[in-house]
Design an enzyme around this catalytic site. Structure first.
Site, short mmCIF file in Angstrom:
data_model
loop_
_atom_site.label_atom_id
_atom_site.label_comp_id
_atom_site.label_asym_id
_atom_site.label_seq_id
_atom_site.Cartn_x
_atom_site.Cartn_y
_atom_site.Cartn_z
N GLY A 1 1.01 -1.22 0.06
CA GLY A 1 -0.29 0.03 0.04
C GLY A 1 1.17 1.14 -0.17
N ALA A 2 2.03 0.84 1.13
CA ALA A 2 3.07 2.19 0.76
C ALA A 2 4.53 2.11 1.30
CB ALA A 2 2.00 3.90 1.88
N MET A 3 5.49 2.72 1.60
CA MET A 3 6.71 1.86 2.11
C MET A 3 7.66 3.31 2.13
SD MET A 3 8.64 -0.53 2.80
CE MET A 3 9.87 0.52 3.81
N ASN B 1 10.16 4.52 2.88
CA ASN B 1 11.50 4.51 3.26
C ASN B 1 11.78 6.27 3.64
OD1 ASN B 1 11.43 2.52 1.28
ND2 ASN B 1 10.39 3.95 -0.35
N HIS C 1 0.12 6.64 8.72
CA HIS C 1 0.88 5.40 9.26
C HIS C 1 2.11 5.37 8.27
CE1 HIS C 1 1.53 1.21 9.53
NE2 HIS C 1 2.19 1.16 8.84
N GLU C 2 2.54 5.79 7.06
CA GLU C 2 3.80 6.07 6.85
C GLU C 2 4.77 7.22 7.70
OE1 GLU C 2 4.71 3.54 4.86
OE2 GLU C 2 2.87 3.14 5.40
N HIS D 1 6.31 6.44 10.59
CA HIS D 1 7.39 5.63 10.96
C HIS D 1 8.71 6.36 10.58
CE1 HIS D 1 6.08 1.40 10.95
NE2 HIS D 1 5.33 1.56 10.31
N GLU E 1 4.92 -1.68 13.43
CA GLU E 1 4.03 -1.92 12.77
C GLU E 1 2.34 -1.75 14.01
OE1 GLU E 1 3.58 -1.30 9.96
OE2 GLU E 1 5.54 -1.44 9.27
#
Length: 897
Positions: A336-338, A340, A372-373, A376, A395
């Site tokens: 869905g997404a990462m 980085n 969410h991303e 992180h 997570e």
């Protein structure tokens, strides 16, 4: 609330340790959004680069004898920095392949004397240097030994370098490699994405490194704890833009872009992209296809990202750690997404929003995924897990904090309440299986890439914690240590035991309890809740499946003092005769503040039912959803007199207008649909649902003046919020002409959310031959993007007509799917769940077991656990249908009159 991770005093620490919402999610969840990855097995042909390696493939042994037969790196070497140069070719070579070439120089420190260098490398064609696969030099006066031998160990994905002498502890060395790889369309490592714009095929070189794919882009020490500084240089075609984790420092006429050195970080957070994308700029940059940017599809993400970053800076009490923040929407992206660091990658549906075409649900998805991303960037990137067995530390926390960030960006949505639906109840369904697993496993249980991928499934905190471990790695016990220090310094917080002892019971043993209260005698007990009570739990628990359970409760509408249940049974707060009137009721797990289910004696259930029917608003909205979810799931192991009472709880829905209780009810009633929609009792279920939903239908008809008043923000076309339903029903009622029209619309769609709606609707047809044709399309990348292949098969399986077709298709094509899409693909578990969720007969159970046996030689990769769970769920469904089906159908029939 105190700033940042000083979630110290009563609100924050009590929130985590004594059972507020943070405990529910951070401790209970191991949630990562669906990660569907594919694998391309082609190797790049030689393209003018000098001699390539001879591959040595060793046989997997039951007990590895040599270091290179193990999947984990030894602890003798530690990387300091990398200097990486990559050149992706965006046109095919003479062999019809897209390739990239590169060089890497990794500087590392020797921690222990060793004559062996192991570094990860996978599917890279290494150029021989003086007959070896690398060149070793010493820095700072270190004298390196010569290379004795080198080879690639394919099974464990290592470049093995044996030396004629030992490296010296404390000395610094540099390992240089030159290599070539295929810029494949497999969505892993450094890969290729394609799209058509204004009739022109365009190619993007992009990357996905998590969890174990950086080694497919360049040789590296590819484990989370092996943090280093990365110096990235990209060569690229003129007219294209190069992006990486840091700011670009300069560009040259030959189109070489250098980037500032990264902070010390893990390999899985690296990213580099070459494209001709455009962007919109504010405090951050949103990148996408030029047409998408010109149409304003990136504007919404831009508007919410800045405020959320500022919120997180305040919440963490720590400034954003990097010099820039880029977010980019990719046409082909499996996750869905990462997250980085500094260059977050997304599926287009997770970042782009078109106000004219996209729905409110699409808008909500953009908000929550971005939140969410961004979470992180601190927890996960700044402070990183040491190994994948503690994935929940990354997570689970981000899955909780995303609701805080999204709520800050969109305060009118009340989105924080939806954590119960989208996370807690979702995880309950998996964690109630005997084949579940604890949040944290032993490191030796998670070694192979497929095992690491398996951790990505549906199962803090002070500023001092962030500061101590910034740019480093951590394990969950470090978190407990910092929480305990905060507890000691906060006298008003009273815990029944240490943070370690409380929290380890939730982290080191799988599952969760059902807490049962008998209001007639004051007895309260806990028991490991299992979907199938007859299933055998083979995994031992160090705590004998007993938890320290925080009990927040309400009596007669008034909140009471919190209680702790520390044993299997207790009687301290639920006194005999504590009810003064026949109408007073007890409600436990107030606002779903604990990770457990609740059951009561029949008398208290009846009091709650009476309150719901009399004035349901007295009970908090989250608890109305909880009561429904608990009741449906408790029906599995109860005699029919209680099952009748559980069914009776749904009667009150005729007067419910809030979304969360209705969504909870619909999700649970969907289980009945799956069990009944192939049998004669389905009509009775439909009739009951129609009766209960009619008042809600009339409510909306009233506020729209009999459907003549168009609400604000709507128009006379099919509103985006209704498109999925309208499209699906139109395809279901139509034939080949309607299907072909929708297919043409899908192929021409330029908005990703619109394409997703059409792709789902095409699976709604009732024509088996069309469904079979669609299944064939799913594995043809020219028809369906690889990122959408397993989702398309799952969509067909959700159709009652398509389910047996999808199951037959998966069985027949499993070897191809597994080899082409890769055993590490995160979507394998979703695929297995989708095609088996209706299974409820002995014949289907036999087929499922036969499928496992027939494909033992192929394997199921990251779907191994899902396959075991599917067998367990099917057994539970068989038992449930046999014991309850006729009773429930009779109940639906009588209630529908």
């Amino acid at each position: 609330m105190a700033k940042g991770f000083y979630v110290s005093k009563s609100l924050g620490l009590v929130g985590l340790v004594t059972g507020a919402a943070a405990l529910v999610t951070i401790v209970a969840l191991s949630v990562v959004y669906d990660r569907e990855k594919t694998r391309n097995t082609k190797s790049p042909a030689d393209d003018g680069v000098t001699a390539t390696m001879a591959v040595s493939i060793s046989t997997t042994q039951s007990v590895p004898k040599d270091p290179w037969d193990h999947y984990r790196l030894p602890d003798a070497l530690s990387p300091v920095s990398y200097n990486i140069t990559l050149w992706p070719r965006l046109q095919v070579n003479q062999d019809g392949l897209y390739i990239f070439t590169g060089q890497s120089a990794v500087v590392f420190e020797c921690k222990k004397p060793t004559d062996l260098i192991l570094i990860h490398s996978n599917k890279l064609n290494l150029t021989l240097i003086n007959g070896r696969h690398a060149r070793l030099t010493g820095l700072g006066g270190a004298t390196p030994p010569t290379i004795k031998d080198s080879w690639l160990q394919v099974e464990t994905e290592f470049l093995v370098i044996q030396l004629n002498g030992k490296l010296s502890a404390g000395k610094i060395y540099m390992l240089f490699t030159e290599f070539k790889g295929e810029l494949a369309d497999d969505l892993e490592g450094f890969y290729r994405s394609e799209y058509t714009e204004d009739g022109v095929l365009k190619v993007v070189a992009t990357s996905q490194m998590q969890p174990t794919y950086a080694r497919k882009a360049f040789p590296c020490f590819d484990e989370p704890a092996m943090k280093a500084v990365f110096h990235i240089t990209l060569f690229h075609d003129r007219g294209t833009v190069a992006l990486s984790n840091g700011r670009d420092l300069d560009g040259f006429e030959v189109t070489m872009t250098r980037f500032e050195p990264t902070e010390r970080m893990s390999t899985y957070l690296l990213a580099f992209i070459v494209s001709d994308f455009d962007h919109v700029t504010g405090s951050v940059r949103i990148w996408a296809r030029r047409k998408a940017v010109s149409e304003g599809q990136g504007d919404y993400a831009l508007n919410v990202t800045g405020p959320m970053l500022r919120f997180y800076e305040k919440y963490y009490n720590t400034s954003y750690p990097l010099s820039k923040s880029d977010q980019i929407a990719l046409p082909d992206f499996n996750a869905g997404a990462m997250e980085n660091w500094g260059l977050i990658t997304y599926r287009e549906t997770a970042l782009l929003f078109d106000s004219e075409i996209s729905s409110v649900g699409n808008k909500e998805r953009v908000t929550t995924v971005v939140a969410h991303e961004l979470a992180h960037m601190w927890f996960g990137n700044l402070v990183t897990l040491r190994w994948w067995n503690d994935l929940w530390l990354n997570e689970g926390f981000a899955s909780y904090v995303e609701y805080l960030g999204a709520d800050y960006a969109e305060p009118t949505w009340n989105i924080k309440e939806q954590i119960i639906l989208y996370d807690v109840h979702k995880v309950f369904a998996v964690d109630a299986l005997a084949s579940s697993h604890p949040l944290s496993r032993k490191e030796e249980e998670v070694n192979r890439p497929a095992e690491i991928s398996e951790m990505f499934n549906t199962i803090s905190y002070s500023k001092s914690y962030l500061n101590k471990f910034a740019f480093n790695n951590t394990v969950y016990t470090d978190l407990w240590d910092h929480l305990q220090k905060a507890v000691i310094s906060t006298p008003e917080i009273r815990l029944p035991d240490t943070v370690h002892n409380i929290m380890n019971r939730w982290v080191l043993q799988m599952g969760f309890p059902v807490v049962t209260i008998d209001t007639t005698n004051g007895k309260i007990t806990q028991k490991h809740f299992l979907l199938d009570p007859d299933s055998v739990v083979e995994r031992p628990s160090p705590y004998n499946y007993t938890w320290f359970v925080p009990i927040k409760w309400m009596k007669g509408g008034v909140e009471q003092e919190q209680h702790w249940l520390l044993q299997r049974a207790g009687t301290s707060m639920f006194c005999v005769g504590c009810f003064f009137t026949r109408s007073e009721w007890l409600l436990v797990n107030l606002k779903m503040s604990g990770y457990y289910r609740v059951n009561y004696n029949l008398e208290n259930w009846e009091r709650l039912l009476n309150q719901l029917n009399t004035d349901h608003l007295v009970i908090p909205v989250i608890n109305r959803a909880q009561i429904l979810d608990d009741a449906f799931n408790l029906m599995i192991d109860m005699i029919w007199i209680l099952n009748t009472m559980y069914c009776n709880i749904t009667r009150y829905l005729y007067q419910e207008r809030d979304y969360i209780p209705w969504e909870s009810a619909i999700r649970n009633l969907n289980y009945y649909i799956l069990m009944f929609d192939r049998g004669p009792g389905y009509g009775a279920l439909q009739a009951y649902l129609k009766k209960q939903i009619t008042p809600l239908f009339e409510h909306f008809r009233t506020i729209t003046a009999n459907w003549t008043k168009v609400p604000v923000g709507h128009n006379d076309q099919i509103h985006p919020n209704l498109k999925s339903t309208v499209y699906c029903n139109a395809i279901a009622a139509g034939g080949v002409e309607e299907w072909d029209f929708a297919w043409m619309m899908l192929k021409n769609a330029t908005v990703a959310t619109e394409a997703a709606k059409l792709r789902g609707a095409l699976a709604c047809t009732k024509a088996p031959w069309l469904l079979n044709r669609y299944l064939e399309y799913s594995l043809d990348p020219a028809q369906i993007r690889k990122q959408d292949a397993t989702a398309t098969i799952s969509n067909v399986a959700s159709n009652v007509v398509g389910m047996p077709l999808a199951w037959a298709f998966v069985r027949a094509r499993w070897s191809y799917i597994f080899s082409e899409y890769g055993g590490g693909s995160f979507s394998f578990s979703n695929l297995i769940n989708a095609v088996t969720r209706r299974f409820s007969t002995e014949f289907e159970l036999k087929q499922l077991k036969q499928f496992k046996e027939d494909n033992a030689h192929v394997g199921s990769g990251s779907g191994t656990l899902a396959l075991e769970q599917a067998i367990e769920k099917t057994s539970a469904n068989i038992r449930w249908v046999a014991e309850n089906q006729q009773h429930i159908i009779n109940w639906f029939t009588s209630e529908s009159r």
